[in-house]
Design a protein around this motif. Structure first.
Motif, mmCIF file in Angstrom:
data_model
loop_
_atom_site.group_PDB
_atom_site.id
_atom_site.type_symbol
_atom_site.label_atom_id
_atom_site.label_comp_id
_atom_site.label_asym_id
_atom_site.label_seq_id
_atom_site.Cartn_x
_atom_site.Cartn_y
_atom_site.Cartn_z
ATOM 1 N N PHE A 84 22.462 28.647 4.641
ATOM 2 C CA PHE A 84 21.243 27.871 4.850
ATOM 3 C C PHE A 84 20.240 28.445 3.877
ATOM 4 C CE2 PHE A 84 17.191 26.762 6.593
ATOM 5 C CZ PHE A 84 17.373 25.578 7.299
ATOM 6 N N ILE A 85 19.828 27.651 2.895
ATOM 7 C CA ILE A 85 18.918 28.195 1.886
ATOM 8 C C ILE A 85 17.491 27.750 2.145
ATOM 9 C CG2 ILE A 85 19.362 26.313 0.241
ATOM 10 C CD1 ILE A 85 19.093 29.104 -1.692
ATOM 11 N N THR A 136 16.150 24.190 3.536
ATOM 12 C CA THR A 136 14.831 23.555 3.565
ATOM 13 C C THR A 136 14.079 23.725 2.253
ATOM 14 O OG1 THR A 136 14.144 25.537 4.798
ATOM 15 C CG2 THR A 136 14.391 23.506 6.052
ATOM 16 N N ASP A 137 13.307 22.696 1.955
ATOM 17 C CA ASP A 137 12.531 22.555 0.724
ATOM 18 C C ASP A 137 11.092 22.903 1.098
ATOM 19 O OD1 ASP A 137 11.473 21.692 -1.671
ATOM 20 O OD2 ASP A 137 12.242 19.639 -1.527
ATOM 21 N N GLU A 138 10.618 24.057 0.638
ATOM 22 C CA GLU A 138 9.414 24.609 1.251
ATOM 23 C C GLU A 138 8.198 24.683 0.347
ATOM 24 O OE1 GLU A 138 10.452 28.145 3.403
ATOM 25 O OE2 GLU A 138 12.213 27.196 4.318
ATOM 26 N N HIS A 139 8.371 24.312 -0.931
ATOM 27 C CA HIS A 139 7.216 24.374 -1.830
ATOM 28 C C HIS A 139 6.623 22.981 -2.057
ATOM 29 C CE1 HIS A 139 8.956 28.344 -3.489
ATOM 30 N NE2 HIS A 139 7.896 28.613 -2.746
ATOM 31 N N GLY A 140 5.587 22.965 -2.891
ATOM 32 C CA GLY A 140 5.012 21.678 -3.308
ATOM 33 C C GLY A 140 3.794 21.289 -2.498
ATOM 34 N N GLN A 141 3.149 20.234 -2.988
ATOM 35 C CA GLN A 141 1.885 19.806 -2.424
ATOM 36 C C GLN A 141 2.037 19.223 -1.024
ATOM 37 O OE1 GLN A 141 0.475 17.718 -5.912
ATOM 38 N NE2 GLN A 141 -1.555 17.594 -4.957
ATOM 39 N N LYS A 142 3.172 18.521 -0.824
ATOM 40 C CA LYS A 142 3.386 17.855 0.454
ATOM 41 C C LYS A 142 3.442 18.891 1.582
ATOM 42 C CE LYS A 142 7.082 14.907 2.267
ATOM 43 N NZ LYS A 142 7.220 13.454 2.107
ATOM 44 N N VAL A 143 4.180 19.970 1.326
ATOM 45 C CA VAL A 143 4.310 21.025 2.331
ATOM 46 C C VAL A 143 2.992 21.783 2.462
ATOM 47 C CG1 VAL A 143 5.467 23.201 2.854
ATOM 48 C CG2 VAL A 143 6.807 21.222 2.101
ATOM 49 N N ALA A 144 2.326 22.059 1.319
ATOM 50 C CA ALA A 144 1.040 22.765 1.367
ATOM 51 C C ALA A 144 0.049 21.965 2.225
ATOM 52 C CB ALA A 144 0.498 22.985 -0.040
ATOM 53 N N LYS A 145 0.076 20.634 2.047
ATOM 54 C CA LYS A 145 -0.850 19.804 2.839
ATOM 55 C C LYS A 145 -0.484 19.793 4.315
ATOM 56 C CE LYS A 145 -2.927 16.871 -0.545
ATOM 57 N NZ LYS A 145 -3.335 15.573 -1.023
ATOM 58 N N ALA A 146 0.833 19.771 4.606
ATOM 59 C CA ALA A 146 1.264 19.789 6.014
ATOM 60 C C ALA A 146 0.802 21.093 6.675
ATOM 61 C CB ALA A 146 2.773 19.631 6.113
#
Ligand code: ME8
Length: 516
Positions: free
Chosen positions: A94-95, A51-61
């Motif tokens: 699983f990273i 899973t890709d867990e950083h960035g603005q999209k995730v922060a906003k979610a």
């Protein structure tokens, strides 16, 4: 000693902004079938997802969910991890990009790109789409939005830049020298023309929010989420440790991605790696996009199909088979319940299921429930066995091109030939007149079914295992090394009582109305 055969393949790492749907499941399923195929074919495999867990999209979610980003990512990442047992994925790792092993790899990659003079500090001003986590030129906007339809916002700050503009020619040379790097061909042409039209330097850091991997020696910046995300493929191999998996598995053999993220994987990623003095992956395959009964799946339409829904209704292996058989891999396609039911009832129940059921029942009744003894072979017997023996080479070639639907087509040609053979030979009619001939025909059929079951394992692991159980094939004789005459069934081996493996799908109850 022969060089070890190794194969490293990856799925995209999925954003933890939502629960997994059939689109995510599809990419990982294709990788799972390929990983299983390679293991059965004698390779040491590393199959990675995560899973890709950083960035603005995730922060906003996270903000929308009213929790801090770490709590949010822990929760949503688990849904993706839980998909493995649901879909029967055989991933080896699983990273999560919030793991320390990942931050270390990102920082090392950054340092090497910087040391080689490819990163500089500058001022960015431009359009950014959080949904795509991508920058767009003014000239690319359509009615004030990104070409993907995502909202864009004006964005201006001091950033680190990567000198992507200098990589146009090296990338074109790289594509030229590595014709297998980018597939399918239409995507390759698209990317070559994109790169040929010129590249701009890329902003690769942020100071306006904190949810990311800190830039080495300048921690007020965090890394752009795509540098962070792409590096997962190396962090999971243990980079920068030179020993262990990194030495054994890098460069990756295949990054499987959806067509939406091909530019990141085939332009930015090889450029970052070459800039750091590292080797790019061997191949990127971009598959197509599923729609649901003709409509794009989206939050606003609330029409995401979940793997759990489908499996509950149709069973796991039929769903795995359908997804890989129905669409020519690489093209877009539409999910429909009608098509799903047609595949289950035709390919699985009528063609393969019925073949196995008919043959095994006759062996059970007429050959004392033991593998029959074959006598002299006729031309028809030789032809069917040759078709069974010839499958591996064809199917392997299709898997190596990620043409899963064609691999299955090749297998079902043999299913068809075997069904015609049953009708022509009519072994049940020989019981009294020529029992030896009956035994030979049933033996040839059982051998053919053994080949079909062995080769169906990557796509339908559970059903194939049951078919192999019914043929009393021991666990140790289930790799592709057992294909061909060397692993042939031994006459006299007792067989268990046959049972149906692929039931017909009969619609009943309210689901029938919803299904259409
Ligand atoms: O893009 N049909 O993550 P993501 C087929 N984090 N495949 C689909 C699909 C559909 N309708 N919808 C999604 C990201 N997919 C980044 C990737 S990689 C270093 C970082 C699949 O959660 C397809 O594989 O948006 C697509 O590329 C991926 O999900 C996008 O997942």
């Amino acid at each position: 000693m022969a060089a070890a055969k190794r194969y490293y393949l990856t799925t995209p790492i999925y954003y933890v902004n939502d629960a997994p749907h059939i689109g995510h499941a599809y990419t990982s399923l294709a990788c799972d079938a390929l990983a299983r195929f390679k293991r059965l074919d004698g390779f040491e495999v590393k199959f990675l997802t995560g899973t890709d867990e950083h960035g603005q999209k995730v922060a906003k979610a996270a903000e929308a969910a009213g929790v801090d980003p770490q709590t949010h990512t822990d929760r949503v990442s688990q849904h993706f991890r839980d998909l493995s047992p649901v879909m029967n994925y055989s991933n080896d790792d699983f990273i999560r990009t919030t793991e320390p092993r990942h931050a270390r790899a990102c920082q090392e990659l950054w340092k090497r790109m910087k040391a080689n003079g490819h990163i500089y500090l500058g001022r960015f001003a431009g359009w950014y789409a959080v949904r795509d986590e991508a920058f767009y030129d003014e000239s690319e906007l359509v009615d004030g939005k990104a070409p993907t339809g995502a909202e864009v916002e004006w964005f201006e700050e001091e950033n680190y830049f990567f000198d992507l503009s200098k990589w146009q020619q090296p990338l074109l040379d790289f594509y030229e020298a590595n014709p297998r790097f980018l597939a399918p061909r239409t995507r390759r042409n698209e990317i070559v023309s994109f790169v040929s039209s010129g590249l701009r330097d890329l902003s690769i850091s942020r100071t306006s929010f904190k949810w990311g991997v800190p830039v080495p020696d300048d921690p007020k910046h965090i890394m752009y989420v795509w540098i962070d995300a792409l590096t997962n493929y190396m962090s999971a191999a243990g980079f920068p440790e030179e020993s262990g998996d990194y030495a054994r598995f890098w460069p990756a053999d295949l990054h499987m991605v959806g067509k939406d993220i091909i530019r990141f994987h085939t332009v930015y990623w090889p450029a970052f790696l070459m800039a750091a003095g590292l080797t790019p992956p061997k191949r990127v395959f971009a598959h197509g996009w599923w729609t649901n009964e003709g409509q794009k799946m989206s939050k606003s339409l609330n029409n995401f199909i979940t793997p759990q829904d489908l499996i509950g209704r149709y069973g796991l292996d039929p769903v795995r088979y359908f997804l890989l058989r129905e669409l020519p891999f690489g093209q877009d396609g539409n999910f429909s319940h009608q098509a799903m039911i047609r595949r289950i009832n035709t390919d699985l129940a009528n063609d393969l299921g019925n073949l196995a059921q008919r043959v095994l029942t006759q062996i059970n009744r007429n050959c004392e429930a033991k593998v029959p003894q074959a006598g002299a072979l006729t031309e028809a017997d030789d032809r069917l066995l040759a078709a069974a023996h010839g499958m591996l080479a064809r199917v392997r070639a299709e898997y190596d091109e990620q043409q899963f639907h064609r691999a299955l087509e090749a297998e079902w040609e043999v299913v068809g030939a075997a069904n015609r053979y049953v009708d022509e030979q009519a072994p049940w009619a020989l019981k009294k007149t020529d029992p030896a001939r009956m035994a030979t025909a049933l033996y040839v059929l059982a051998e053919t079914i053994r080949h079909l079951a062995l080769l169906a394992q990557p796509v339908m692991p559970q059903s194939s295992a049951r078919m192999l159980d019914l043929l009393a094939v021991p666990e140790v004789a289930r790799s592709f090394a057992a294909l061909g005459p060397s692993g042939a069934l031994k006459a006299g081996t007792p067989l268990p009582k046959p049972e149906g493996i692929f039931p017909r799908h009969v619609e009943d109850g309210p689901a029938a109305k919803a299904g259409g």
